[in-house]
Motif scaffolding. Structure first.
Motif, PDB file in Angstrom:
ATOM      1  N   LYS A   1      -4.624  10.322 -10.307  1.00 25.02           N
ATOM      2  CA  LYS A   1      -5.753  10.480  -9.397  1.00 25.02           C
ATOM      3  C   LYS A   1      -5.719   9.466  -8.255  1.00 25.02           C
ATOM      4  O   LYS A   1      -6.389   9.649  -7.239  1.00 25.02           O
ATOM      5  CB  LYS A   1      -7.068  10.345 -10.166  1.00 25.02           C
ATOM      6  N   PHE A   2      -4.957   8.391  -8.423  1.00 26.78           N
ATOM      7  CA  PHE A   2      -4.856   7.356  -7.394  1.00 26.78           C
ATOM      8  C   PHE A   2      -4.029   7.892  -6.231  1.00 26.78           C
ATOM      9  O   PHE A   2      -2.909   8.356  -6.418  1.00 26.78           O
ATOM     10  CB  PHE A   2      -4.223   6.102  -8.002  1.00 26.78           C
ATOM     11  N   THR A   3      -4.563   7.848  -5.035  1.00 24.43           N
ATOM     12  CA  THR A   3      -3.944   8.380  -3.809  1.00 24.43           C
ATOM     13  C   THR A   3      -3.512   9.834  -3.976  1.00 24.43           C
ATOM     14  O   THR A   3      -2.532  10.265  -3.362  1.00 24.43           O
ATOM     15  CB  THR A   3      -2.746   7.532  -3.353  1.00 24.43           C
ATOM     16  N   GLY A   4      -4.250  10.576  -4.795  1.00 21.85           N
ATOM     17  CA  GLY A   4      -3.913  11.982  -4.996  1.00 21.85           C
ATOM     18  C   GLY A   4      -2.554  12.190  -5.639  1.00 21.85           C
ATOM     19  O   GLY A   4      -1.956  13.267  -5.498  1.00 21.85           O
TER      20      GLY A   4
ATOM     21  N   GLN B   1       1.459  -3.729  -7.371  1.00 21.59           N
ATOM     22  CA  GLN B   1       0.528  -4.760  -7.807  1.00 21.59           C
ATOM     23  C   GLN B   1      -0.546  -4.256  -8.758  1.00 21.59           C
ATOM     24  O   GLN B   1      -1.384  -5.051  -9.193  1.00 21.59           O
ATOM     25  CB  GLN B   1      -0.175  -5.384  -6.590  1.00 21.59           C
ATOM     26  N   ASN B   2      -0.513  -2.968  -9.108  1.00 20.90           N
ATOM     27  CA  ASN B   2      -1.648  -2.445  -9.854  1.00 20.90           C
ATOM     28  C   ASN B   2      -1.226  -1.349 -10.818  1.00 20.90           C
ATOM     29  O   ASN B   2      -0.358  -0.528 -10.487  1.00 20.90           O
ATOM     30  CB  ASN B   2      -2.705  -1.905  -8.884  1.00 20.90           C
ATOM     31  N   VAL B   3      -1.859  -1.311 -11.984  1.00 20.45           N
ATOM     32  CA  VAL B   3      -1.579  -0.252 -12.952  1.00 20.45           C
ATOM     33  C   VAL B   3      -2.033   1.107 -12.433  1.00 20.45           C
ATOM     34  O   VAL B   3      -1.610   2.144 -12.961  1.00 20.45           O
ATOM     35  CB  VAL B   3      -2.260  -0.554 -14.307  1.00 20.45           C
ATOM     36  N   ARG B   4      -2.875   1.122 -11.391  1.00 18.41           N
ATOM     37  CA  ARG B   4      -3.358   2.398 -10.844  1.00 18.41           C
ATOM     38  C   ARG B   4      -2.223   3.273 -10.309  1.00 18.41           C
ATOM     39  O   ARG B   4      -2.408   4.485 -10.161  1.00 18.41           O
ATOM     40  CB  ARG B   4      -4.375   2.155  -9.722  1.00 18.41           C
ATOM     41  N   TRP B   5      -1.074   2.670  -9.985  1.00 18.60           N
ATOM     42  CA  TRP B   5       0.042   3.473  -9.487  1.00 18.60           C
ATOM     43  C   TRP B   5       0.420   4.591 -10.467  1.00 18.60           C
ATOM     44  O   TRP B   5       0.915   5.639 -10.051  1.00 18.60           O
ATOM     45  CB  TRP B   5       1.258   2.592  -9.229  1.00 18.60           C
ATOM     46  N   ALA B   6       0.186   4.373 -11.756  1.00 15.13           N
ATOM     47  CA  ALA B   6       0.542   5.381 -12.757  1.00 15.13           C
ATOM     48  C   ALA B   6      -0.569   6.393 -12.993  1.00 15.13           C
ATOM     49  O   ALA B   6      -0.403   7.314 -13.793  1.00 15.13           O
ATOM     50  CB  ALA B   6       0.895   4.692 -14.073  1.00 15.13           C
ATOM     51  N   ASN B   7      -1.691   6.245 -12.304  1.00 13.25           N
ATOM     52  CA  ASN B   7      -2.817   7.154 -12.447  1.00 13.25           C
ATOM     53  C   ASN B   7      -2.657   8.305 -11.449  1.00 13.25           C
ATOM     54  O   ASN B   7      -2.660   8.093 -10.242  1.00 13.25           O
ATOM     55  CB  ASN B   7      -4.127   6.403 -12.180  1.00 13.25           C
TER      56      ASN B   7
ATOM     57  N   TRP C   1       0.858  -1.195   0.000  1.00 12.81           N
ATOM     58  CA  TRP C   1       0.000   0.000   0.000  1.00 12.81           C
ATOM     59  C   TRP C   1       0.892   1.243   0.000  1.00 12.81           C
ATOM     60  O   TRP C   1       1.808   1.360   0.839  1.00 12.81           O
ATOM     61  CB  TRP C   1      -0.911  -0.017   1.215  1.00 12.81           C
ATOM     62  N   PRO C   2       0.668   2.206  -0.906  1.00 11.08           N
ATOM     63  CA  PRO C   2       1.549   3.384  -0.984  1.00 11.08           C
ATOM     64  C   PRO C   2       1.711   4.125   0.341  1.00 11.08           C
ATOM     65  O   PRO C   2       2.827   4.521   0.707  1.00 11.08           O
ATOM     66  CB  PRO C   2       0.859   4.274  -2.030  1.00 11.08           C
ATOM     67  N   GLU C   3       0.612   4.286   1.088  1.00  8.44           N
ATOM     68  CA  GLU C   3       0.689   5.056   2.326  1.00  8.44           C
ATOM     69  C   GLU C   3       1.547   4.385   3.387  1.00  8.44           C
ATOM     70  O   GLU C   3       1.981   5.041   4.341  1.00  8.44           O
ATOM     71  CB  GLU C   3      -0.719   5.338   2.870  1.00  8.44           C
ATOM     72  N   HIS C   4       1.812   3.104   3.237  1.00  2.54           N
ATOM     73  CA  HIS C   4       2.650   2.419   4.222  1.00  2.54           C
ATOM     74  C   HIS C   4       4.117   2.841   4.121  1.00  2.54           C
ATOM     75  O   HIS C   4       4.873   2.687   5.071  1.00  2.54           O
ATOM     76  CB  HIS C   4       2.529   0.901   4.059  1.00  2.54           C
TER      77      HIS C   4
ATOM     78  N   TYR D   1       0.145  10.474  -4.887  1.00  2.00           N
ATOM     79  CA  TYR D   1       1.250  10.072  -4.006  1.00  2.00           C
ATOM     80  C   TYR D   1       1.916   8.795  -4.508  1.00  2.00           C
ATOM     81  O   TYR D   1       3.151   8.680  -4.506  1.00  2.00           O
ATOM     82  CB  TYR D   1       0.738   9.873  -2.583  1.00  2.00           C
ATOM     83  N   ALA D   2       1.133   7.818  -4.962  1.00  2.00           N
ATOM     84  CA  ALA D   2       1.710   6.567  -5.462  1.00  2.00           C
ATOM     85  C   ALA D   2       2.608   6.832  -6.660  1.00  2.00           C
ATOM     86  O   ALA D   2       3.718   6.276  -6.759  1.00  2.00           O
ATOM     87  CB  ALA D   2       0.596   5.592  -5.834  1.00  2.00           C
ATOM     88  N   LEU D   3       2.160   7.671  -7.573  1.00  3.59           N
ATOM     89  CA  LEU D   3       2.972   7.993  -8.748  1.00  3.59           C
ATOM     90  C   LEU D   3       4.283   8.649  -8.328  1.00  3.59           C
ATOM     91  O   LEU D   3       5.360   8.308  -8.847  1.00  3.59           O
ATOM     92  CB  LEU D   3       2.176   8.895  -9.688  1.00  3.59           C
ATOM     93  N   ARG D   4       4.230   9.578  -7.380  1.00  6.18           N
ATOM     94  CA  ARG D   4       5.453  10.242  -6.933  1.00  6.18           C
ATOM     95  C   ARG D   4       6.405   9.260  -6.254  1.00  6.18           C
ATOM     96  O   ARG D   4       7.627   9.391  -6.367  1.00  6.18           O
ATOM     97  CB  ARG D   4       5.106  11.404  -5.985  1.00  6.18           C
TER      98      ARG D   4
END
Length: 335
Positions: A120-123, A112-118, A87-90, A125-128
């Motif tokens: 909008k996902f976690t505002g 585990q998910n393509v959403r990391w490149a979105n 989980w990114p926030e961890h 934060y995951a992408l950064r």
């Protein structure tokens, strides 16, 4: 052993056996087999009666077998320790508790998910986080391609294809579909299955749904009952495990393009394509499926079996062993 007793803190938000959590515990088992000392960090209290630990695959992960469980906020990475996050926030928790001598690559992040490149996902934060130095595991090539433009290339970045206990879900079968055609689906990500059932139920089709996240026994029962399984994923998935599980059970899979599921879905070869969340598309595919020849159905089914056989936990463990060898070499060179 390879791990030489080095401690790894595994951070998980819950013990509920959803896909991402199950994969964290697969890696706990992999780490144990390689000689590492896992510590499980979770805000929930361990109980052996929880569905996750009732599964034979994870029943050995227990205090009685010497596995330490602690609060999520107590994960601390010393100079000779490692952390494993999904989980990114961890990462924020780990970052606050790293010693001044801890190297960035002592944090292993499984993407585990393509959403990391979105963005909008976690505002965003995951992408950064993808740009930050740490060791990373991508669970398939589709996820890698999604996040590749943002990856910190100075870090260890490797793909370990997702493994699963596909044998647990296997059911050997052949021939045509039943009469009526039995159609299974889940509802916790979309209600499109209910909409399809509202149109076709009683018209040569029978429908059954699992409506809440459940254990593997209940899911296996659904796959084994169904002639056809309707994949009902979100728009962005890292893998969508039910599709592979249904293939292992010999059910014909109808699925949309959900990103990460293209790591194993080959439309027209091992599954049939439908439009995401579009009940009319599912209806057309089911009606077409009923008109298919035995040869066409058997080709889809056999290709599904072959696909499932390529995603084993043994292959995943071997990939993790190679990854840890590379990581330990890098940490040794860095002092």
């Amino acid at each position: 052993m390879a791990g030489r007793g080095r401690r790894i803190y595994f951070l998980t938000p819950t013990f509920t056996p959803v896909g991402g959590v199950v994969k964290i515990f697969d890696y706990v088992n992999h780490a144990l087999s390689l000689g590492y000392e896992p510590v499980v960090c979770c805000p929930e209290t361990y109980k052996p009666t929880m569905p996750l630990f009732r599964n034979e695959r994870f029943s050995g992960i227990s205090p009685e077998n010497g596995i330490r469980f602690t609060d999520l906020e107590k994960a601390a990475v010393g100079p000779f320790e490692l952390a494993f996050v999904s989980w990114p926030e961890h990462y924020e928790i780990v970052e606050r508790r790293m010693s001044r001598w801890t190297l960035h690559e002592q944090v292993i992040c499984i993407v585990q998910n393509v959403r990391w490149a979105n963005p909008k996902f976690t505002g965003g934060y995951a992408l950064r986080l993808l740009t930050r130095p740490m060791a990373r595991i991508m669970t398939n090539e589709v996820v890698l391609e999604a996040v590749k433009p943002y990856l910190n290339t100075s870090s260890l970045n490797e793909v370990i294809p997702l493994g699963h206990d596909v044998g647990f879900f296997h059911r050997e079968r052949s021939g045509g579909l039943g009469s009526p055609v039995r159609v299974g689906y889940t509802t916790w990500k979309s209600d499109v299955g209910d909409r399809v059932a509202g149109i076709l139920d009683g018209r040569g089709f029978e429908f059954r749904a699992v409506r809440d996240p459940v254990g593997w026994d209940e899911l296996r029962d659904l796959y084994h009952w169904a002639d056809v399984f309707l994949a009902t994923p979100l728009a962005e998935e890292g893998f969508y495990m039910p599709g592979l599980e249904a293939m292992a059970a010999g059910a014909i899979l109808l699925t949309p393009d959900a990103g990460g599921n293209l790591a194993y879905c080959r439309f027209g070869e091992n599954c049939l394509e439908v439009a995401l969340d579009d009940e009319k598309s599912y209806v057309r595919a089911l009606e077409a499926l009923r008109r298919m020849s035995l040869e066409e159905l058997e080709r889809l089914r056999q290709n599904g079996y072959a696909t499932a056989a390529r995603h084993t936990l043994e292959q995943e463990r071997e990939g993790f062993a190679r990854f840890m060898e590379h990581l330990e070499e890098r940490l040794k060179r860095a002092g």
